[in-house]
Design a protein around this motif. Sequence first.
Motif, PDB file in Angstrom:
ATOM      1  N   ILE A   1      60.044  37.407  65.896  1.00  0.00           N
ATOM      2  CA  ILE A   1      60.821  37.175  64.669  1.00  0.00           C
ATOM      3  C   ILE A   1      61.811  38.317  64.448  1.00  0.00           C
ATOM      4  CG2 ILE A   1      60.684  36.974  62.157  1.00  0.00           C
ATOM      5  CD1 ILE A   1      57.997  35.526  62.607  1.00  0.00           C
ATOM      6  N   THR A   2      61.378  39.526  64.706  1.00  0.00           N
ATOM      7  CA  THR A   2      62.280  40.677  64.568  1.00  0.00           C
ATOM      8  C   THR A   2      63.455  40.553  65.532  1.00  0.00           C
ATOM      9  OG1 THR A   2      60.461  42.121  63.891  1.00  0.00           O
ATOM     10  CG2 THR A   2      62.468  43.182  64.706  1.00  0.00           C
ATOM     11  N   ARG A   3      63.167  40.146  66.783  1.00  0.00           N
ATOM     12  CA  ARG A   3      64.246  39.957  67.765  1.00  0.00           C
ATOM     13  C   ARG A   3      65.177  38.831  67.334  1.00  0.00           C
ATOM     14  NH1 ARG A   3      60.037  40.992  71.479  1.00  0.00           N
ATOM     15  NH2 ARG A   3      59.694  38.739  71.772  1.00  0.00           N
ATOM     16  N   PHE A   4      64.603  37.787  66.740  1.00  0.00           N
ATOM     17  CA  PHE A   4      65.433  36.672  66.247  1.00  0.00           C
ATOM     18  C   PHE A   4      66.393  37.161  65.171  1.00  0.00           C
ATOM     19  CE2 PHE A   4      66.245  33.321  63.157  1.00  0.00           C
ATOM     20  CZ  PHE A   4      66.773  32.320  63.982  1.00  0.00           C
ATOM     21  N   CYS A   5      65.894  37.999  64.276  1.00  0.00           N
ATOM     22  CA  CYS A   5      66.757  38.548  63.215  1.00  0.00           C
ATOM     23  C   CYS A   5      67.927  39.306  63.814  1.00  0.00           C
ATOM     24  CB  CYS A   5      65.946  39.455  62.295  1.00  0.00           C
ATOM     25  SG  CYS A   5      64.704  38.596  61.295  1.00  0.00           S
ATOM     26  N   LYS A   6      67.645  40.119  64.835  1.00  0.00           N
ATOM     27  CA  LYS A   6      68.711  40.870  65.505  1.00  0.00           C
ATOM     28  C   LYS A   6      69.707  39.909  66.152  1.00  0.00           C
ATOM     29  CE  LYS A   6      66.815  45.012  64.888  1.00  0.00           C
ATOM     30  NZ  LYS A   6      67.424  46.066  64.039  1.00  0.00           N
ATOM     31  N   ARG A   7      69.167  38.829  66.697  1.00  0.00           N
ATOM     32  CA  ARG A   7      70.011  37.847  67.386  1.00  0.00           C
ATOM     33  C   ARG A   7      71.048  37.235  66.440  1.00  0.00           C
ATOM     34  NH1 ARG A   7      69.259  34.227  71.863  1.00  0.00           N
ATOM     35  NH2 ARG A   7      71.307  33.300  72.196  1.00  0.00           N
ATOM     36  N   ILE A   8      70.676  37.073  65.184  1.00  0.00           N
ATOM     37  CA  ILE A   8      71.602  36.469  64.218  1.00  0.00           C
ATOM     38  C   ILE A   8      72.289  37.536  63.358  1.00  0.00           C
ATOM     39  CG2 ILE A   8      70.397  34.247  64.171  1.00  0.00           C
ATOM     40  CD1 ILE A   8      69.126  35.123  61.504  1.00  0.00           C
ATOM     41  N   ASN A   9      72.302  38.761  63.890  1.00  0.00           N
ATOM     42  CA  ASN A   9      73.033  39.871  63.251  1.00  0.00           C
ATOM     43  C   ASN A   9      72.455  40.284  61.895  1.00  0.00           C
ATOM     44  OD1 ASN A   9      75.019  40.035  65.376  1.00  0.00           O
ATOM     45  ND2 ASN A   9      75.915  38.158  64.549  1.00  0.00           N
ATOM     46  N   ILE A  10      71.110  40.197  61.781  1.00  0.00           N
ATOM     47  CA  ILE A  10      70.395  40.670  60.597  1.00  0.00           C
ATOM     48  C   ILE A  10      69.479  41.809  61.042  1.00  0.00           C
ATOM     49  CG2 ILE A  10      68.723  40.065  58.808  1.00  0.00           C
ATOM     50  CD1 ILE A  10      71.318  38.694  58.327  1.00  0.00           C
ATOM     51  N   ASP A  11      69.421  42.886  60.278  1.00  0.00           N
ATOM     52  CA  ASP A  11      68.670  44.073  60.698  1.00  0.00           C
ATOM     53  C   ASP A  11      67.177  43.837  60.843  1.00  0.00           C
ATOM     54  OD1 ASP A  11      70.928  45.615  60.927  1.00  0.00           O
ATOM     55  OD2 ASP A  11      70.817  46.395  58.880  1.00  0.00           O
ATOM     56  N   GLY A  12      66.605  42.981  59.982  1.00  0.00           N
ATOM     57  CA  GLY A  12      65.171  42.743  60.060  1.00  0.00           C
ATOM     58  C   GLY A  12      64.736  41.630  59.134  1.00  0.00           C
ATOM     59  N   PHE A  13      63.427  41.383  59.093  1.00  0.00           N
ATOM     60  CA  PHE A  13      62.885  40.265  58.330  1.00  0.00           C
ATOM     61  C   PHE A  13      63.192  40.394  56.834  1.00  0.00           C
ATOM     62  CE2 PHE A  13      59.314  38.243  56.020  1.00  0.00           C
ATOM     63  CZ  PHE A  13      59.526  36.930  56.436  1.00  0.00           C
ATOM     64  N   VAL A  14      63.060  41.584  56.285  1.00  0.00           N
ATOM     65  CA  VAL A  14      63.325  41.786  54.853  1.00  0.00           C
ATOM     66  C   VAL A  14      64.776  41.464  54.537  1.00  0.00           C
ATOM     67  CG1 VAL A  14      63.423  43.479  52.984  1.00  0.00           C
ATOM     68  CG2 VAL A  14      61.475  43.476  54.560  1.00  0.00           C
ATOM     69  N   ASP A  15      65.682  41.910  55.398  1.00  0.00           N
ATOM     70  CA  ASP A  15      67.103  41.627  55.184  1.00  0.00           C
ATOM     71  C   ASP A  15      67.385  40.127  55.285  1.00  0.00           C
ATOM     72  OD1 ASP A  15      68.340  44.316  54.878  1.00  0.00           O
ATOM     73  OD2 ASP A  15      67.445  44.612  56.843  1.00  0.00           O
ATOM     74  N   MET A  16      66.647  39.452  56.172  1.00  0.00           N
ATOM     75  CA  MET A  16      66.811  38.009  56.288  1.00  0.00           C
ATOM     76  C   MET A  16      66.373  37.307  54.997  1.00  0.00           C
ATOM     77  SD  MET A  16      65.308  35.352  59.129  1.00  0.00           S
ATOM     78  CE  MET A  16      63.611  35.414  58.518  1.00  0.00           C
ATOM     79  N   LYS A  17      65.277  37.767  54.416  1.00  0.00           N
ATOM     80  CA  LYS A  17      64.818  37.192  53.149  1.00  0.00           C
ATOM     81  C   LYS A  17      65.852  37.397  52.042  1.00  0.00           C
ATOM     82  CE  LYS A  17      60.554  37.885  51.887  1.00  0.00           C
ATOM     83  NZ  LYS A  17      59.236  38.485  51.630  1.00  0.00           N
ATOM     84  N   ILE A  18      66.462  38.561  52.021  1.00  0.00           N
ATOM     85  CA  ILE A  18      67.489  38.853  51.015  1.00  0.00           C
ATOM     86  C   ILE A  18      68.681  37.918  51.201  1.00  0.00           C
ATOM     87  CG2 ILE A  18      69.162  40.581  50.241  1.00  0.00           C
ATOM     88  CD1 ILE A  18      67.033  42.721  50.965  1.00  0.00           C
ATOM     89  N   ALA A  19      69.085  37.716  52.471  1.00  0.00           N
ATOM     90  CA  ALA A  19      70.222  36.831  52.762  1.00  0.00           C
ATOM     91  C   ALA A  19      69.917  35.397  52.345  1.00  0.00           C
ATOM     92  CB  ALA A  19      70.558  36.893  54.244  1.00  0.00           C
ATOM     93  N   LEU A  20      68.684  34.950  52.589  1.00  0.00           N
ATOM     94  CA  LEU A  20      68.295  33.589  52.199  1.00  0.00           C
ATOM     95  C   LEU A  20      68.203  33.463  50.684  1.00  0.00           C
ATOM     96  CD1 LEU A  20      65.554  32.897  54.893  1.00  0.00           C
ATOM     97  CD2 LEU A  20      67.760  31.741  54.702  1.00  0.00           C
ATOM     98  N   ARG A  21      67.716  34.518  50.022  1.00  0.00           N
ATOM     99  CA  ARG A  21      67.600  34.500  48.555  1.00  0.00           C
ATOM    100  C   ARG A  21      68.986  34.401  47.908  1.00  0.00           C
ATOM    101  NH1 ARG A  21      64.842  38.989  47.922  1.00  0.00           N
ATOM    102  NH2 ARG A  21      62.858  37.968  48.371  1.00  0.00           N
ATOM    103  N   SER A  22      69.978  35.057  48.493  1.00  0.00           N
ATOM    104  CA  SER A  22      71.331  34.996  47.938  1.00  0.00           C
ATOM    105  C   SER A  22      71.900  33.591  48.049  1.00  0.00           C
ATOM    106  CB  SER A  22      72.246  35.991  48.656  1.00  0.00           C
ATOM    107  OG  SER A  22      72.469  35.600  50.001  1.00  0.00           O
ATOM    108  N   LEU A  23      71.505  32.846  49.084  1.00  0.00           N
ATOM    109  CA  LEU A  23      71.942  31.449  49.218  1.00  0.00           C
ATOM    110  C   LEU A  23      71.278  30.589  48.161  1.00  0.00           C
ATOM    111  CD1 LEU A  23      71.810  30.810  53.066  1.00  0.00           C
ATOM    112  CD2 LEU A  23      73.836  31.103  51.655  1.00  0.00           C
ATOM    113  N   ALA A  24      70.022  30.864  47.908  1.00  0.00           N
ATOM    114  CA  ALA A  24      69.265  30.045  46.950  1.00  0.00           C
ATOM    115  C   ALA A  24      69.878  30.085  45.568  1.00  0.00           C
ATOM    116  CB  ALA A  24      67.815  30.510  46.893  1.00  0.00           C
ATOM    117  N   SER A  25      70.505  31.220  45.207  1.00  0.00           N
ATOM    118  CA  SER A  25      71.120  31.324  43.884  1.00  0.00           C
ATOM    119  C   SER A  25      72.282  30.365  43.729  1.00  0.00           C
ATOM    120  CB  SER A  25      71.594  32.758  43.646  1.00  0.00           C
ATOM    121  OG  SER A  25      72.599  33.124  44.577  1.00  0.00           O
ATOM    122  N   GLY A  26      72.913  30.037  44.866  1.00  0.00           N
ATOM    123  CA  GLY A  26      74.031  29.093  44.802  1.00  0.00           C
ATOM    124  C   GLY A  26      73.577  27.659  44.917  1.00  0.00           C
TER     125      GLY A  26
END
Length: 271
Positions: free
Chosen positions: A51-76
Motif C-alpha cells: 500500500i505504501t508503494r502504491f501511494c508512491k506510485r500515484i505521487n502521494i507520500d504515504g497512506f495518511v496523505d492519501m486519506k487527506i487527499a480523499l477527505r478533501s474530495l469528500a467535502s466536494g
Amino acid sequence: MTIIEEIQNQYSAFSGNEKKIADYILQNKASIKNMNIKDLAAKVDTSTSSITRFCKRINIDGFVDMKIALRSLASGHPSKEMPTVYDDIYGYYTQVIDETNQMIEDQAIETVVDWIKNANKTVIYGIGSSGFTAAELAQRLIRMGLNATGVTDSHLMIINSSIIREDELVIAISNSGETPELIASLEIAKKKKAKIIALTSFKNSSLTKLADVTCFGYHSRFVNNTVFVNTQFGMMYLIDVISTFLVQDENFKYNMDLTRKNVQGYSKKSE
C-alpha cells in the motif's frame, strides 16, 4: 489533478495487486478515512508495504496523505445514507456524471465537434455494450444531416478500416480501451491516415495511444456497484455533451427538428 484522476490515469499500467488496491480505494472512498493502513491491507489481502508503494506510485507520500487527499474530495461530494434501491442507483449515476464532468477537457470537446462537422464521413466503432452507444451516436449524427454510420461488428470494422479515406473520421468507443478487435481495426485506419477520436476511460490504454484526440469518461468499475446498471453512462454523458454542442449549429438543429417532426407525423399516421 485529483487523486482519483491520478489513479484512473495510471490504472492500465498497474499490476494486478495495484489494481486491487485501486479498486477498493475508488469504490470505498468514504470508509477509508476511518481505516488505518493495516485495515486496508487486510481488506485487499495485501501487505502494508504494498500500500505504501502504491501511494508512491500515484505521487502521494504515504497512506495518511492519501486519506487527506480523499477527505478533501469528500467535502466536494458529500455522501449520504442510501436506504433504497432508487437511492443506490441515483448515487451511482451521480458519481459517474460528477467524475466524468471533472475529466472533460474543453479543448478536446471543441476539437471533436469541429472534426465531426468537417469530416466527409464519420464512422463510429463499438463492440458489445459500447456498440449500443456507437449506434446511438450514429443515429444522432444522421438526424443532424451528417454522413455517419455505426459499426458494431468486428469483421465489418476491419473491412471499413481497410477502405477508409484520409478525409473520413473514426470515433472509437471502449471503456477499457483494450478491445482487441477494435484496436486491430484502428491500427489499419491509422495506416490509412484517417483521424481517430477515442471515447474511453484510461489514459494509458492501447486505444488512447492510437487516437489523435481522446475524451475520458469515468469507468463503472470505480463505483461500488454490485447491481445491474448502465456501464455506458460515462460514455453517454460525453455523447450528450458533444451532441449538444453540435446542435448549436442552426443547420444541424433544423435537420434534427425536421426529422423529429417527420418521424412523429409518420407515427401518428400508423396509429
